[in-house]
Design a protein around this motif. Sequence first.
Motif, PDB file in Angstrom:
ATOM      1  N   VAL A   1     -11.245   0.373   6.969  1.00 17.02           N
ATOM      2  CA  VAL A   1      -9.951  -0.094   6.458  1.00 17.02           C
ATOM      3  C   VAL A   1     -10.076  -0.829   5.118  1.00 17.02           C
ATOM      4  CG1 VAL A   1      -7.978  -1.611   6.927  1.00 17.02           C
ATOM      5  CG2 VAL A   1      -8.886  -0.136   8.736  1.00 17.02           C
ATOM      6  N   PRO A   2     -11.112  -1.688   4.910  1.00 14.47           N
ATOM      7  CA  PRO A   2     -11.219  -2.344   3.601  1.00 14.47           C
ATOM      8  C   PRO A   2     -11.267  -1.364   2.436  1.00 14.47           C
ATOM      9  CG  PRO A   2     -12.669  -3.423   5.171  1.00 14.47           C
ATOM     10  CD  PRO A   2     -12.133  -2.198   5.845  1.00 14.47           C
ATOM     11  N   TRP A   3     -11.948  -0.237   2.627  1.00 13.50           N
ATOM     12  CA  TRP A   3     -12.017   0.757   1.548  1.00 13.50           C
ATOM     13  C   TRP A   3     -10.667   1.449   1.355  1.00 13.50           C
ATOM     14  CZ3 TRP A   3     -15.834  -0.016  -1.479  1.00 13.50           C
ATOM     15  CH2 TRP A   3     -17.040  -0.494  -0.985  1.00 13.50           C
ATOM     16  N   LYS A   4      -9.957   1.735   2.449  1.00 15.67           N
ATOM     17  CA  LYS A   4      -8.632   2.342   2.328  1.00 15.67           C
ATOM     18  C   LYS A   4      -7.688   1.423   1.559  1.00 15.67           C
ATOM     19  CE  LYS A   4      -6.706   4.413   5.759  1.00 15.67           C
ATOM     20  NZ  LYS A   4      -6.128   4.687   7.091  1.00 15.67           N
ATOM     21  N   LEU A   5      -7.751   0.140   1.882  1.00 15.25           N
ATOM     22  CA  LEU A   5      -6.882  -0.809   1.201  1.00 15.25           C
ATOM     23  C   LEU A   5      -7.155  -0.832  -0.303  1.00 15.25           C
ATOM     24  CD1 LEU A   5      -7.147  -3.717   3.790  1.00 15.25           C
ATOM     25  CD2 LEU A   5      -5.047  -2.504   3.215  1.00 15.25           C
ATOM     26  N   ASN A   6      -8.436  -0.848  -0.665  1.00 15.10           N
ATOM     27  CA  ASN A   6      -8.792  -0.952  -2.081  1.00 15.10           C
ATOM     28  C   ASN A   6      -8.566   0.353  -2.844  1.00 15.10           C
ATOM     29  OD1 ASN A   6     -10.170  -3.672  -2.929  1.00 15.10           O
ATOM     30  ND2 ASN A   6     -10.857  -3.286  -0.835  1.00 15.10           N
ATOM     31  N   VAL A   7      -8.658   1.481  -2.158  1.00 10.38           N
ATOM     32  CA  VAL A   7      -8.451   2.769  -2.825  1.00 10.38           C
ATOM     33  C   VAL A   7      -6.966   3.086  -2.969  1.00 10.38           C
ATOM     34  CG1 VAL A   7      -8.769   5.260  -2.580  1.00 10.38           C
ATOM     35  CG2 VAL A   7     -10.685   3.721  -2.166  1.00 10.38           C
ATOM     36  N   LEU A   8      -6.178   2.749  -1.949  1.00  8.92           N
ATOM     37  CA  LEU A   8      -4.788   3.187  -1.910  1.00  8.92           C
ATOM     38  C   LEU A   8      -3.789   2.164  -2.432  1.00  8.92           C
ATOM     39  CD1 LEU A   8      -4.832   4.951   1.588  1.00  8.92           C
ATOM     40  CD2 LEU A   8      -5.067   5.993  -0.677  1.00  8.92           C
ATOM     41  N   ASP A   9      -4.219   0.916  -2.636  1.00  8.34           N
ATOM     42  CA  ASP A   9      -3.291  -0.101  -3.125  1.00  8.34           C
ATOM     43  C   ASP A   9      -3.837  -0.707  -4.418  1.00  8.34           C
ATOM     44  OD1 ASP A   9      -1.900  -2.667  -3.514  1.00  8.34           O
ATOM     45  OD2 ASP A   9      -0.989  -2.223  -1.580  1.00  8.34           O
ATOM     46  N   PRO A  10      -3.211  -0.438  -5.569  1.00  6.52           N
ATOM     47  CA  PRO A  10      -3.728  -0.937  -6.849  1.00  6.52           C
ATOM     48  C   PRO A  10      -3.797  -2.466  -6.921  1.00  6.52           C
ATOM     49  CG  PRO A  10      -2.071   0.765  -7.194  1.00  6.52           C
ATOM     50  CD  PRO A  10      -2.040   0.426  -5.745  1.00  6.52           C
ATOM     51  N   SER A  11      -2.852  -3.148  -6.307  1.00 10.45           N
ATOM     52  CA  SER A  11      -2.861  -4.617  -6.353  1.00 10.45           C
ATOM     53  C   SER A  11      -4.101  -5.164  -5.665  1.00 10.45           C
ATOM     54  CB  SER A  11      -1.600  -5.171  -5.678  1.00 10.45           C
ATOM     55  OG  SER A  11      -0.440  -4.744  -6.346  1.00 10.45           O
ATOM     56  N   ILE A  12      -4.423  -4.611  -4.496  1.00 12.70           N
ATOM     57  CA  ILE A  12      -5.599  -5.073  -3.765  1.00 12.70           C
ATOM     58  C   ILE A  12      -6.865  -4.725  -4.537  1.00 12.70           C
ATOM     59  CG2 ILE A  12      -6.914  -4.815  -1.624  1.00 12.70           C
ATOM     60  CD1 ILE A  12      -4.251  -4.232  -0.225  1.00 12.70           C
TER      61      ILE A  12
ATOM     62  N   ALA B   1       0.519 -11.985   1.131  1.00 16.54           N
ATOM     63  CA  ALA B   1       1.141 -10.729   0.728  1.00 16.54           C
ATOM     64  C   ALA B   1       0.874  -9.597   1.719  1.00 16.54           C
ATOM     65  CB  ALA B   1       0.656 -10.328  -0.664  1.00 16.54           C
ATOM     66  N   TYR B   2      -0.280  -9.641   2.376  1.00 14.92           N
ATOM     67  CA  TYR B   2      -0.663  -8.572   3.316  1.00 14.92           C
ATOM     68  C   TYR B   2      -1.144  -9.205   4.631  1.00 14.92           C
ATOM     69  CZ  TYR B   2      -0.728  -6.000  -1.089  1.00 14.92           C
ATOM     70  OH  TYR B   2      -0.392  -5.465  -2.310  1.00 14.92           O
ATOM     71  N   PRO B   3      -0.255  -9.886   5.362  1.00 19.34           N
ATOM     72  CA  PRO B   3      -0.677 -10.669   6.534  1.00 19.34           C
ATOM     73  C   PRO B   3      -1.274  -9.834   7.660  1.00 19.34           C
ATOM     74  CG  PRO B   3       1.717 -10.472   6.439  1.00 19.34           C
ATOM     75  CD  PRO B   3       1.200  -9.934   5.158  1.00 19.34           C
ATOM     76  N   ASN B   4      -0.982  -8.553   7.722  1.00 21.75           N
ATOM     77  CA  ASN B   4      -1.497  -7.722   8.811  1.00 21.75           C
ATOM     78  C   ASN B   4      -2.916  -7.216   8.572  1.00 21.75           C
ATOM     79  OD1 ASN B   4       0.979  -7.928  10.201  1.00 21.75           O
ATOM     80  ND2 ASN B   4       1.826  -6.209   9.044  1.00 21.75           N
ATOM     81  N   TYR B   5      -3.459  -7.500   7.392  1.00 20.50           N
ATOM     82  CA  TYR B   5      -4.777  -6.942   7.048  1.00 20.50           C
ATOM     83  C   TYR B   5      -5.719  -8.016   6.496  1.00 20.50           C
ATOM     84  CZ  TYR B   5      -2.407  -2.426   7.440  1.00 20.50           C
ATOM     85  OH  TYR B   5      -1.696  -1.342   7.904  1.00 20.50           O
ATOM     86  N   VAL B   6      -5.527  -9.248   6.920  1.00 25.27           N
ATOM     87  CA  VAL B   6      -6.272 -10.353   6.318  1.00 25.27           C
ATOM     88  C   VAL B   6      -7.777 -10.169   6.481  1.00 25.27           C
ATOM     89  CG1 VAL B   6      -6.719 -12.821   6.441  1.00 25.27           C
ATOM     90  CG2 VAL B   6      -4.376 -11.980   6.542  1.00 25.27           C
TER      91      VAL B   6
ATOM     92  N   LEU C   1       5.587  -4.253  -6.386  1.00 21.77           N
ATOM     93  CA  LEU C   1       4.445  -3.433  -5.968  1.00 21.77           C
ATOM     94  C   LEU C   1       4.260  -3.491  -4.459  1.00 21.77           C
ATOM     95  CD1 LEU C   1       1.854  -4.334  -8.759  1.00 21.77           C
ATOM     96  CD2 LEU C   1       3.127  -2.197  -8.502  1.00 21.77           C
ATOM     97  N   ARG C   2       4.449  -4.680  -3.885  1.00 21.94           N
ATOM     98  CA  ARG C   2       4.307  -4.806  -2.435  1.00 21.94           C
ATOM     99  C   ARG C   2       5.364  -3.998  -1.694  1.00 21.94           C
ATOM    100  NH1 ARG C   2       5.436  -9.459  -0.480  1.00 21.94           N
ATOM    101  NH2 ARG C   2       5.969 -10.658  -2.346  1.00 21.94           N
ATOM    102  N   ALA C   3       6.548  -3.935  -2.269  1.00 17.26           N
ATOM    103  CA  ALA C   3       7.623  -3.157  -1.637  1.00 17.26           C
ATOM    104  C   ALA C   3       7.280  -1.681  -1.569  1.00 17.26           C
ATOM    105  CB  ALA C   3       8.926  -3.366  -2.393  1.00 17.26           C
ATOM    106  N   LEU C   4       6.467  -1.213  -2.509  1.00 19.61           N
ATOM    107  CA  LEU C   4       6.072   0.204  -2.531  1.00 19.61           C
ATOM    108  C   LEU C   4       4.806   0.480  -1.746  1.00 19.61           C
ATOM    109  CD1 LEU C   4       6.694   0.887  -6.354  1.00 19.61           C
ATOM    110  CD2 LEU C   4       8.188   1.486  -4.431  1.00 19.61           C
ATOM    111  N   SER C   5       4.115  -0.570  -1.312  1.00 17.62           N
ATOM    112  CA  SER C   5       2.832  -0.405  -0.638  1.00 17.62           C
ATOM    113  C   SER C   5       3.022  -0.025   0.831  1.00 17.62           C
ATOM    114  CB  SER C   5       2.009  -1.697  -0.730  1.00 17.62           C
ATOM    115  OG  SER C   5       0.834  -1.601   0.049  1.00 17.62           O
ATOM    116  N   ARG C   6       2.144   0.816   1.332  1.00 14.17           N
ATOM    117  CA  ARG C   6       2.174   1.192   2.756  1.00 14.17           C
ATOM    118  C   ARG C   6       1.582   0.101   3.653  1.00 14.17           C
ATOM    119  NH1 ARG C   6      -2.047   6.011   3.691  1.00 14.17           N
ATOM    120  NH2 ARG C   6      -1.018   6.903   1.859  1.00 14.17           N
ATOM    121  N   PHE C   7       0.977  -0.946   3.062  1.00  9.33           N
ATOM    122  CA  PHE C   7       0.262  -1.939   3.851  1.00  9.33           C
ATOM    123  C   PHE C   7       1.032  -3.242   4.034  1.00  9.33           C
ATOM    124  CE2 PHE C   7      -3.028   0.656   1.685  1.00  9.33           C
ATOM    125  CZ  PHE C   7      -3.563   1.238   2.823  1.00  9.33           C
ATOM    126  N   THR C   8       2.254  -3.338   3.493  1.00  9.41           N
ATOM    127  CA  THR C   8       3.018  -4.565   3.659  1.00  9.41           C
ATOM    128  C   THR C   8       3.997  -4.459   4.809  1.00  9.41           C
ATOM    129  OG1 THR C   8       4.555  -3.731   1.974  1.00  9.41           O
ATOM    130  CG2 THR C   8       2.822  -5.244   1.254  1.00  9.41           C
TER     131      THR C   8
END
Length: 512
Positions: A298-309, A441-446, A505-512
């Motif tokens: 999951v850490p790699w998915k977050l960093n690859v798929l979310d530019p902010s992260i 910003a991403y409380p479900n993936y801390v 950006l968070r509104a467009l993210s799949r992880f928020t």
Amino acid sequence: MTPCPSIGSNLEKSETPHQTPGTAGITCGQLESEGTAYLDGRNPSCLDQVILIDWYGADDPANPMNWSTWKKCRVHSTLYYVAASVYMSASIFSAAQTEVEQAFGVSPTVSSLGLALYVLAYGIGPMVFSPPSELPSVGRNIPYLISMGIFIIISIPTALAGNIESLLVLRFLQGFFGSPILATGGASLSDVSSNEFKPYALFMLAMFSLGGPALGTTIAGFSVPVLGWRWSLWVILLMGGPGFIFLLFLPETSAANILHRRAARLQALASKGVFVSKLEQNHDQITMINRLYKSLIVPWKLNVLDPSIAFTSIYCGLVYAIYYSFFEFFPLIYGDIYGMNLGQIGLVFLSVLIAVAIAFIPFGLFIRYVNNSENRGRPISPEGRLPPAMLASLLVPAGVFIFAWTARPDIHWIVPTLGTMLVSGNVVVVIQTIYVYITLAYPNYVASLFSGNGLIRSALAFAGVLWAHPLYNSMGVALGMTIIGCCCALCIIGIFYLYFYGARLRALSRFT
């Protein structure tokens, strides 16, 4: 789920459960003093039901949030000391590198791997050790003790290594097994800290984490010239040993583990019923495979798929790399240009402690402002927590440029040192502010965010240690550090963009 009726006496304080005629164990009336009990089903009898164990109430003394100030101070001081000693074990090797080169006939870049591999390993370790620490049956202390025990044992053959290959492998293992306290120490502090005090506690952890390397360089600077390079590795054992003893007396802070053990005590006293902690029921639905997936994938998915992260991870990694590159640059600058010995260079590095302490003042005032605003019912958005990092993002490249352009014989050594202080003090502010931002910003993936950020941070610091000597030798300190400063300056755009457009950006993210 319906509450257990007829609550009454204290089971855990009595040696045997109170017996009620016609029953063979604990009665419903004996449960409330062990926590809030619930029944799984509609049958009003507690004896044949799954009973969920929770805290006694808001003031339950077993809850880490309700511990005495003295007990909380024990937790804080133990974690600060152990974190400082593990981080110190990384930098203490830097003063020994010249003698390692001579002893094993290797290049400066190869000898610097003793520091670089250690830093890389303590970014990899949390990916493995963090998931078990979240299990209610394990808790935080068992990973601490096992890993720290292995860390101490490995320190002996490391100091006795007979060739460069074994030395480098053992240094990697030291960093790997020293990592749990670095990875989950913040979680342990959060277990005992209120939301208002938590930012202060985490900043103090960061202060000790940066202070440890500065102190290690000073100790090694005075001891290595007199006692030899192996002494720097024996100091790791001398500092880590007391840390292991302190961990033996560290109270378990994991709420899930405390309730798990409470349920186990009740289960041992009762002949019927199944006692399960309320927190454990949720944890049991998550398998170890799922935990490892969240830790490793999951850490790699977050960093690859979310530019902010991705930006926050790379930026934290870049400033961290600059900080660790100083351990390689300092002997080159203050030794070659200013003619200082290793002990004097170590004393210069203590300026890092002063810088971090000064940086805490405005950062602490901002935390106070945020807390007051929250208490008045005016919550601050995640982007509203970024101003300290915005200011720090300006000061970090400024410090790098000062260090780059003033490190020459005709300018007093205190001037580039002031640049170093600007960098090191604001590196802490950047990292701490970004950690708060991604948490909100991403409380479900801390947990995954921290794992990914920590690994990328360590990987870039690994590179920072290795690039120091080639950069200095091929370009010189002025041009080489100017390039690094320009990279930091580019990140100013990113942090300001997050402040103004992060919500969008968070509104467009799949992880928020």
